[in-house]
Write a protein that holds these residues in place. Structure first.
Motif, short mmCIF file in Angstrom:
data_model
loop_
_atom_site.label_atom_id
_atom_site.label_comp_id
_atom_site.label_asym_id
_atom_site.label_seq_id
_atom_site.Cartn_x
_atom_site.Cartn_y
_atom_site.Cartn_z
N SER A 71 0.84 -1.17 0.00
CA SER A 71 0.00 0.00 0.00
C SER A 71 0.89 1.24 0.00
CB SER A 71 -0.91 0.02 1.22
OG SER A 71 -1.71 1.20 1.24
N SER A 72 0.40 2.30 -0.61
CA SER A 72 1.14 3.55 -0.62
C SER A 72 0.22 4.69 -0.22
CB SER A 72 1.72 3.83 -2.01
OG SER A 72 2.71 2.87 -2.36
N LEU A 73 0.77 5.61 0.56
CA LEU A 73 0.05 6.81 0.98
C LEU A 73 0.65 8.00 0.25
CD1 LEU A 73 -2.12 7.80 3.11
CD2 LEU A 73 -0.16 8.41 4.55
N TYR A 74 -0.19 8.79 -0.40
CA TYR A 74 0.26 9.93 -1.20
C TYR A 74 -0.18 11.23 -0.53
CZ TYR A 74 0.36 6.12 -4.60
OH TYR A 74 0.58 4.91 -5.23
N LEU A 75 0.78 12.08 -0.27
CA LEU A 75 0.47 13.40 0.30
C LEU A 75 0.90 14.45 -0.72
CD1 LEU A 75 2.00 11.60 2.89
CD2 LEU A 75 0.60 13.29 4.03
N THR A 76 -0.06 15.20 -1.22
CA THR A 76 0.25 16.19 -2.24
C THR A 76 0.10 17.60 -1.68
OG1 THR A 76 -2.06 16.16 -3.00
CG2 THR A 76 -0.52 14.69 -4.10
N ALA A 77 0.95 18.48 -2.19
CA ALA A 77 0.93 19.88 -1.75
C ALA A 77 0.90 19.96 -0.23
CB ALA A 77 -0.26 20.62 -2.36
N SER A 78 1.91 19.37 0.38
CA SER A 78 1.91 19.19 1.84
C SER A 78 1.75 20.52 2.60
CB SER A 78 3.20 18.50 2.28
OG SER A 78 4.32 19.28 1.91
N GLN A 79 1.10 20.40 3.74
CA GLN A 79 0.88 21.54 4.63
C GLN A 79 1.63 21.28 5.93
OE1 GLN A 79 -3.37 21.76 5.12
NE2 GLN A 79 -3.75 21.52 2.94
N LEU A 80 1.87 22.34 6.69
CA LEU A 80 2.57 22.20 7.96
C LEU A 80 1.86 21.20 8.87
CD1 LEU A 80 3.48 25.93 8.69
CD2 LEU A 80 4.96 24.15 7.76
N SER A 81 0.54 21.17 8.79
CA SER A 81 -0.26 20.30 9.65
C SER A 81 -0.08 18.82 9.32
CB SER A 81 -1.74 20.66 9.55
OG SER A 81 -2.20 20.49 8.22
N TYR A 82 0.55 18.52 8.20
CA TYR A 82 0.77 17.12 7.83
C TYR A 82 1.92 16.49 8.62
CZ TYR A 82 -2.22 17.59 3.67
OH TYR A 82 -3.28 17.78 2.81
N SER A 83 2.69 17.29 9.30
CA SER A 83 3.82 16.75 10.07
C SER A 83 3.34 15.76 11.11
CB SER A 83 4.58 17.89 10.75
OG SER A 83 5.23 18.71 9.81
N GLY A 84 4.11 14.70 11.28
CA GLY A 84 3.77 13.68 12.26
C GLY A 84 4.34 12.35 11.82
N THR A 85 4.02 11.31 12.55
CA THR A 85 4.46 9.97 12.20
C THR A 85 3.29 9.21 11.60
OG1 THR A 85 6.10 9.94 13.97
CG2 THR A 85 5.48 7.82 13.03
N TYR A 86 3.50 8.64 10.44
CA TYR A 86 2.46 7.92 9.72
C TYR A 86 2.68 6.42 9.89
CZ TYR A 86 1.04 12.29 7.62
OH TYR A 86 0.57 13.56 7.44
N PHE A 87 1.62 5.74 10.27
CA PHE A 87 1.68 4.29 10.47
C PHE A 87 0.72 3.60 9.51
CE2 PHE A 87 4.22 3.96 14.25
CZ PHE A 87 4.00 5.14 14.94
N CYS A 88 1.19 2.52 8.93
CA CYS A 88 0.26 1.63 8.25
C CYS A 88 -0.02 0.46 9.17
CB CYS A 88 0.80 1.16 6.90
SG CYS A 88 2.15 -0.03 6.96
N GLY A 89 -1.24 0.00 9.16
CA GLY A 89 -1.64 -1.16 9.93
C GLY A 89 -2.26 -2.16 8.98
#
Lengths: 110, 113
Positions: A71-89
């Motif tokens: 699986s892939s997660l796509y973040l486009t035109a990132s914003q400051l609020s996107y900061s954090g740790t992303y987990f796949c489950g």
């Protein structure tokens, strides 16, 4: 078995795009994506069921390739609020048991 | 609306002391309940999950145990804490029959000295 996430960390400037990958050695029934801010609990982003579907809301979307168990997660035109740790489950069967990867630390700078 | 409460939020315990973390869900019935631990570099590790009262599945052999004495109550315990038990413990729930999200509690940060 724990899914493998890549990259482990990524640094972006506001407005840039990013892709986070998640792969498993086992056949997958579903993949979940969560984001965790420092010191807080993880928050649900989306779930993908087997069938190769793609989901998204606003500028965050994801795909699930059942055959490749990825699986892939796509973040486009990132914003400051996107900061954090992303987990796949990942879930290997319809057993309500979710196994998480080690996470990808995303930092978005101005 | 459904809510999940977890306590205490922070605790510092000496090695060898007992532990009890409690989690309660409100606004739903017969949820699946989970305990996860988050230690540096290991992500979210599933410790226990429960599909009903008295039904506990353990995922990792360890110094901890879990109990579900009531439908919406999930307790994590230890008789004697080890240094390696330090971490951020998260309780979570989900609705049966759905492929929806896991709802996490606020977390309990445990430091064993």
């Amino acid at each position: 078995q724990q899914p493998v996430q890549s990259p482990q960390a990524v640094i972006l400037r506001e407005g840039e795009d990013a892709v986070i990958n998640c792969s498993s050695s086992k056949a997958l029934y579903s993949v979940h994506w969560y984001r965790q801010k420092h010191g807080e609990a993880p928050v649900f982003l989306m779930i993908l069921l087997k069938g190769g579907e793609q989901k998204g809301h606003e500028k965050i979307s994801a795909s699930f390739n059942e055959k490749k168990q990825q699986s892939s997660l796509y973040l486009t035109a990132s914003q400051l609020s996107y900061s954090g740790t992303y987990f796949c489950g990942t879930e290997s069967g319809s057993n309500y048991k979710l196994t998480f990867g080690k996470g990808t630390l995303l930092t978005v700078n101005p | 609306s459904q809510t999940i409460h977890q306590w205490p939020a922070t605790l510092v315990q000496p090695v060898g002391s007992p532990l009890s973390l409690e989690c309660t869900v409100e606004g739903t019935s017969n949820p699946n309940l989970y305990w996860y631990r988050q230690a540096a570099g290991r992500g979210l590790q599933l410790l226990f999950y429960s599909v009903g009262i008295g039904q506990i599945s353990s995922e990792v052999p360890q110094n901890l145990s879990a109990s579900r004495p009531q439908d919406r109550q999930f307790i994590l315990s230890s008789k004697k804490l080890l240094l390696s038990d330090s971490g951020f413990y998260l309780c979570a729930w989900t609705l049966k029959g759905t492929k929806g999200e896991l709802f996490f509690g606020e977390g309990s940060r445990l430091t064993v000295l």
